[in-house]
Design a protein around this motif. Structure first.
Motif, PDB file in Angstrom:
ATOM      1  N   LEU A 137       0.824  -1.207   0.000  1.00  0.00           N
ATOM      2  CA  LEU A 137       0.000   0.000   0.000  1.00  0.00           C
ATOM      3  C   LEU A 137       0.859   1.258   0.000  1.00  0.00           C
ATOM      4  CD1 LEU A 137      -2.866  -1.156   2.354  1.00  0.00           C
ATOM      5  CD2 LEU A 137      -3.134  -0.305   0.028  1.00  0.00           C
ATOM      6  N   ILE A 138       1.940   1.243   0.775  1.00  0.00           N
ATOM      7  CA  ILE A 138       2.823   2.405   0.809  1.00  0.00           C
ATOM      8  C   ILE A 138       3.385   2.678  -0.586  1.00  0.00           C
ATOM      9  CG2 ILE A 138       5.001   3.309   1.721  1.00  0.00           C
ATOM     10  CD1 ILE A 138       2.629   3.357   3.685  1.00  0.00           C
ATOM     11  N   GLU A 139       3.749   1.619  -1.300  1.00  0.00           N
ATOM     12  CA  GLU A 139       4.296   1.807  -2.646  1.00  0.00           C
ATOM     13  C   GLU A 139       3.233   2.260  -3.649  1.00  0.00           C
ATOM     14  OE1 GLU A 139       7.450   1.978  -3.384  1.00  0.00           O
ATOM     15  OE2 GLU A 139       7.762   1.604  -1.253  1.00  0.00           O
ATOM     16  N   ASN A 140       1.965   2.132  -3.284  1.00  0.00           N
ATOM     17  CA  ASN A 140       0.891   2.592  -4.150  1.00  0.00           C
ATOM     18  C   ASN A 140       0.418   4.000  -3.803  1.00  0.00           C
ATOM     19  OD1 ASN A 140      -0.542   0.734  -6.317  1.00  0.00           O
ATOM     20  ND2 ASN A 140       0.418  -0.590  -4.785  1.00  0.00           N
ATOM     21  N   ILE A 141       1.189   4.710  -2.990  1.00  0.00           N
ATOM     22  CA  ILE A 141       0.920   6.127  -2.747  1.00  0.00           C
ATOM     23  C   ILE A 141       1.668   6.926  -3.807  1.00  0.00           C
ATOM     24  CG2 ILE A 141       1.172   8.052  -1.146  1.00  0.00           C
ATOM     25  CD1 ILE A 141       1.028   6.048   1.156  1.00  0.00           C
ATOM     26  N   ASP A 142       0.926   7.512  -4.705  1.00  0.00           N
ATOM     27  CA  ASP A 142       1.514   8.253  -5.824  1.00  0.00           C
ATOM     28  C   ASP A 142       1.983   9.626  -5.338  1.00  0.00           C
ATOM     29  OD1 ASP A 142       2.135   9.302  -8.362  1.00  0.00           O
ATOM     30  OD2 ASP A 142       0.540   8.121  -9.279  1.00  0.00           O
ATOM     31  N   ILE A 143       3.194  10.011  -5.721  1.00  0.00           N
ATOM     32  CA  ILE A 143       3.758  11.304  -5.335  1.00  0.00           C
ATOM     33  C   ILE A 143       3.876  12.221  -6.552  1.00  0.00           C
ATOM     34  CG2 ILE A 143       5.727  12.502  -4.294  1.00  0.00           C
ATOM     35  CD1 ILE A 143       4.110  10.706  -2.384  1.00  0.00           C
ATOM     36  N   GLY A 144       4.532  11.745  -7.587  1.00  0.00           N
ATOM     37  CA  GLY A 144       4.722  12.563  -8.774  1.00  0.00           C
ATOM     38  C   GLY A 144       3.422  12.868  -9.494  1.00  0.00           C
ATOM     39  N   GLY A 145       2.529  11.878  -9.554  1.00  0.00           N
ATOM     40  CA  GLY A 145       1.266  12.053 -10.275  1.00  0.00           C
ATOM     41  C   GLY A 145       0.432  13.210  -9.746  1.00  0.00           C
ATOM     42  N   PRO A 146       0.140  13.245  -8.420  1.00  0.00           N
ATOM     43  CA  PRO A 146      -0.625  14.381  -7.896  1.00  0.00           C
ATOM     44  C   PRO A 146       0.064  15.724  -8.148  1.00  0.00           C
ATOM     45  CG  PRO A 146      -0.611  12.593  -6.309  1.00  0.00           C
ATOM     46  CD  PRO A 146       0.340  12.207  -7.395  1.00  0.00           C
ATOM     47  N   SER A 147       1.402  15.722  -8.099  1.00  0.00           N
ATOM     48  CA  SER A 147       2.133  16.967  -8.337  1.00  0.00           C
ATOM     49  C   SER A 147       1.947  17.434  -9.772  1.00  0.00           C
ATOM     50  CB  SER A 147       3.624  16.773  -8.031  1.00  0.00           C
ATOM     51  OG  SER A 147       3.818  16.376  -6.686  1.00  0.00           O
ATOM     52  N   LEU A 148       2.016  16.514 -10.717  1.00  0.00           N
ATOM     53  CA  LEU A 148       1.793  16.856 -12.123  1.00  0.00           C
ATOM     54  C   LEU A 148       0.380  17.392 -12.337  1.00  0.00           C
ATOM     55  CD1 LEU A 148       3.436  13.742 -13.820  1.00  0.00           C
ATOM     56  CD2 LEU A 148       4.335  16.082 -13.885  1.00  0.00           C
ATOM     57  N   ILE A 149      -0.599  16.719 -11.743  1.00  0.00           N
ATOM     58  CA  ILE A 149      -1.996  17.124 -11.909  1.00  0.00           C
ATOM     59  C   ILE A 149      -2.226  18.510 -11.319  1.00  0.00           C
ATOM     60  CG2 ILE A 149      -4.362  16.616 -11.169  1.00  0.00           C
ATOM     61  CD1 ILE A 149      -3.580  13.619 -11.349  1.00  0.00           C
ATOM     62  N   ARG A 150      -1.720  18.745 -10.124  1.00  0.00           N
ATOM     63  CA  ARG A 150      -1.909  20.043  -9.469  1.00  0.00           C
ATOM     64  C   ARG A 150      -1.234  21.157 -10.274  1.00  0.00           C
ATOM     65  NH1 ARG A 150      -3.381  20.451  -4.223  1.00  0.00           N
ATOM     66  NH2 ARG A 150      -1.901  22.143  -3.887  1.00  0.00           N
ATOM     67  N   ALA A 151      -0.043  20.874 -10.783  1.00  0.00           N
ATOM     68  CA  ALA A 151       0.669  21.887 -11.571  1.00  0.00           C
ATOM     69  C   ALA A 151      -0.114  22.247 -12.827  1.00  0.00           C
ATOM     70  CB  ALA A 151       2.060  21.381 -11.930  1.00  0.00           C
ATOM     71  N   ALA A 152      -0.600  21.228 -13.536  1.00  0.00           N
ATOM     72  CA  ALA A 152      -1.350  21.472 -14.761  1.00  0.00           C
ATOM     73  C   ALA A 152      -2.665  22.189 -14.471  1.00  0.00           C
ATOM     74  CB  ALA A 152      -1.602  20.157 -15.487  1.00  0.00           C
ATOM     75  N   ALA A 153      -3.340  21.784 -13.386  1.00  0.00           N
ATOM     76  CA  ALA A 153      -4.617  22.411 -13.040  1.00  0.00           C
ATOM     77  C   ALA A 153      -4.417  23.867 -12.616  1.00  0.00           C
ATOM     78  CB  ALA A 153      -5.304  21.615 -11.928  1.00  0.00           C
ATOM     79  N   LYS A 154      -3.322  24.132 -11.918  1.00  0.00           N
ATOM     80  CA  LYS A 154      -3.017  25.518 -11.534  1.00  0.00           C
ATOM     81  C   LYS A 154      -2.849  26.393 -12.775  1.00  0.00           C
ATOM     82  CE  LYS A 154       0.370  28.394  -9.121  1.00  0.00           C
ATOM     83  NZ  LYS A 154       1.475  28.449  -8.135  1.00  0.00           N
ATOM     84  N   ASN A 155      -2.235  25.855 -13.811  1.00  0.00           N
ATOM     85  CA  ASN A 155      -1.961  26.620 -15.033  1.00  0.00           C
ATOM     86  C   ASN A 155      -2.984  26.281 -16.118  1.00  0.00           C
ATOM     87  OD1 ASN A 155      -0.465  28.531 -16.402  1.00  0.00           O
ATOM     88  ND2 ASN A 155       1.018  27.065 -17.201  1.00  0.00           N
TER      89      ASN A 155
END
Length: 515
Positions: A119-137
């Motif tokens: 489960l710990i390895e299934n916590i996405d880190i880069g993905g949410p960051s990419l989504i938030r960055a794109a949504a911000k812009n």
């Protein structure tokens, strides 16, 4: 300047169509390793992100997209000359489209035998960051988190049209909701760990819930109201036969399950409009049903029957005598489903019995027009050995069992609530009245209407008796014992009335209001 689209998906629905169309439109596709390999295998040109960043995926894939070349390309404000100058000086290209969905944490959590490490390895880190960055812009970058949105965006791009600002805002909103839902599920997992409880506050400072639309419903409580069924985890219900569940069906099922969890013996609860109209227990499920049905032989028509054991054919045949809208059971004996499915519109539901043993979420949330109310569940877990017999008359064994049964029953009713019962069946219920004496009159009237002999029956009240009037009325019908919370300034008056009539009175010290 090159046009770039970044793709990183666990859910690969429609990704071939999106990627192929973007290639035709002149986009260079950047992809994380897994997505890149998938696209390679189906013959779609792409650039693995590590080639662009000139930095390999490291830490077993924990770090792959977290790089200034990627995030600068997404976050640069195209209308800010300084931003664009910086990109030019550093040789960074803009990324105009980001299609990302996240590691399947919720699905992994629901898998049997999954380990904490998985489960710990299934916590996405880069993905949410990419989504938030794109949504911000969002003005400059199209962010796609749902495969169902690919087609609407491609329709504009393929016709050389600008994607409207309104659609970009919609996609950005959807992206932030998606990441919020994802993070909330992970937080729920950590909250479920035993070690969390040591430091958990009595009342949380912040309370977040996030759930996903499981199924649009035809309407809400009334036909003019829109409605949907939402889940944060896998549904514990399985519709085996019949039409899809309605808004009111879900409410009735929930009310029935809340009742079934209180009984260890084989139990049957018949529910109508979220209220039990009959409850029976017995070592034989068919006899339990007969007891529940005879409580009130009118109300079961069009109601719900819930049981806490596998439904056998004998009980199913009894249920089948009356039009029953829904049947819910943890399982069905061989041949029972085939028998029940003969009535096509009747909904037959199988539920996960773990629902009756525990609540994964300790809090109950209620919505107001001006805020929310949070409270712990009323689980009705008092220890009868701690109850106080305050009358001169003491309960016999059967009477004590009847009081325990009645106390469970009354906790399921809307206040003010009165339940008149034996030790294994309901005789009369009074609920939702504005005075306790009215509920008492209603419960007694219902019992008389269906021909129940109340000599030796017991009465439970969800709140204290404010006056002795209810005791006076109960005595007229032969009620031999009463259980209630106590705590009224008129307790002595009520005790005196019980002693006068030779009625047993038990005070629990707990109230079970349901407003």
């Amino acid at each position: 300047m090159n046009k770039y689209a970044l793709l990183s998906v666990s859910d690969r629905r429609n990704i071939e169509k999106l990627a192929a169309a973007l290639n035709e439109l002149g986009y260079a596709i950047l992809a994380t390793k897994g997505t890149s390999n998938y696209l390679d295998n189906i013959g779609i040109n792409n650039i693995e992100i590590a080639r662009l960043t000139r930095f390999p995926e490291i830490l077993n894939g924990r770090v792959k997209t977290l790089h200034p070349r990627i995030f600068a390309g997404i976050l640069a404000d195209r209308e800010n000359l300084e931003h664009m100058k910086t990109l030019e000086e550093l040789g960074i290209d803009c990324i105009d489209l980001v299609a990302v969905n996240l590691y399947p944490f919720a699905e992994t959590w629901s898998r049997e035998g999954v380990t904490h490490s998985e489960l710990i390895e299934n916590i996405d880190i880069g993905g949410p960051s990419l989504i938030r960055a794109a949504a911000k812009n969002y003005k400059s970058v199209m962010v796609l988190t749902d495969p169902q949105d690919y087609e609407s965006v491609l329709a504009y791009l393929q016709n050389n049209k600008e994607v409207p600002l309104e659609l970009r805002i919609h996609l950005a909103h959807k992206a932030f909701e998606y990441v919020s839902h994802y993070d909330t599920i992970i937080a729920e997992y950590f909250k479920s760990l035993d070690s969390f409880k040591e430091y958990s506050p009595n009342i949380p400072s912040y309370y977040s819930i996030s759930c996903k639309l499981e199924q649009p419903l035809r309407y809400g409580e009334n036909p003019h109201q829109m409605a949907g069924f939402y889940l944060s985890h896998q549904s514990p219900l399985e519709v085996l036969s019949g039409k899809e569940l309605s808004f009111n069906n879900h409410q009735d099922i929930d009310a029935t399950l809340r009742g079934l969890r209180l009984f260890e013996q084989p139990a049957v609860i018949i529910t109508k409009h979220c209220n039990p109209c009959g409850i029976g227990v017995d070592s034989d499920l068919a006899l339990a049903y007969e007891k529940a049905y005879k409580s009130d032989t009118d109300s079961p028509y069009g109601g719900i029957v819930g049981v806490n054991r596998s439904l056998d054919i004998k009980t199913a045949e009894l249920i089948n005598r009356v039009f029953t809208e829904i049947i819910i059971a943890p399982d069905y004996d061989t041949g029972v489903l085939e028998f029940l499915k003969k009535k096509k519109n009747r909904r037959v539901i199988k539920y996960n019995p773990e629902l009756l043993n525990k609540f994964s979420e300790p809090w109950e949330l209620k919505c107001l027009t001006y805020g929310w109310l949070l409270q712990s569940w009323d689980l009705v877990q008092e220890n009868p050995e701690e109850w106080e017999v305050v009358s001169e008359q003491k309960p016999e064994k059967d009477e004590w069992e009847a009081l325990i049964f009645a106390w469970k029953v009354v906790s399921l009713l809307r206040s003010n609530a009165i339940a008149i019962t034996g030790k294994d069946r309901v005789y009369g219920l009074g609920a939702g009245q504005t005075s306790r004496i009215d509920s008492t009159h209603l419960a007694l009237w219902k019992a008389q209407r269906y021909g129940h002999n109340l000599s030796g029956a017991v009465c439970a009240s969800d709140g204290f008796f404010p006056f002795r009037d209810s005791v006076d009325e109960l005595h007229k019908y032969g009620i031999k014992a009463i259980i209630e919370p106590g705590g009224s300034k008129s307790d002595n008056e009520v005790i005196e009335a019980c002693n006068e009539y030779g009625i047993t009175l038990v005070l629990t010290g707990y109230r079970h209001f349901k407003h």
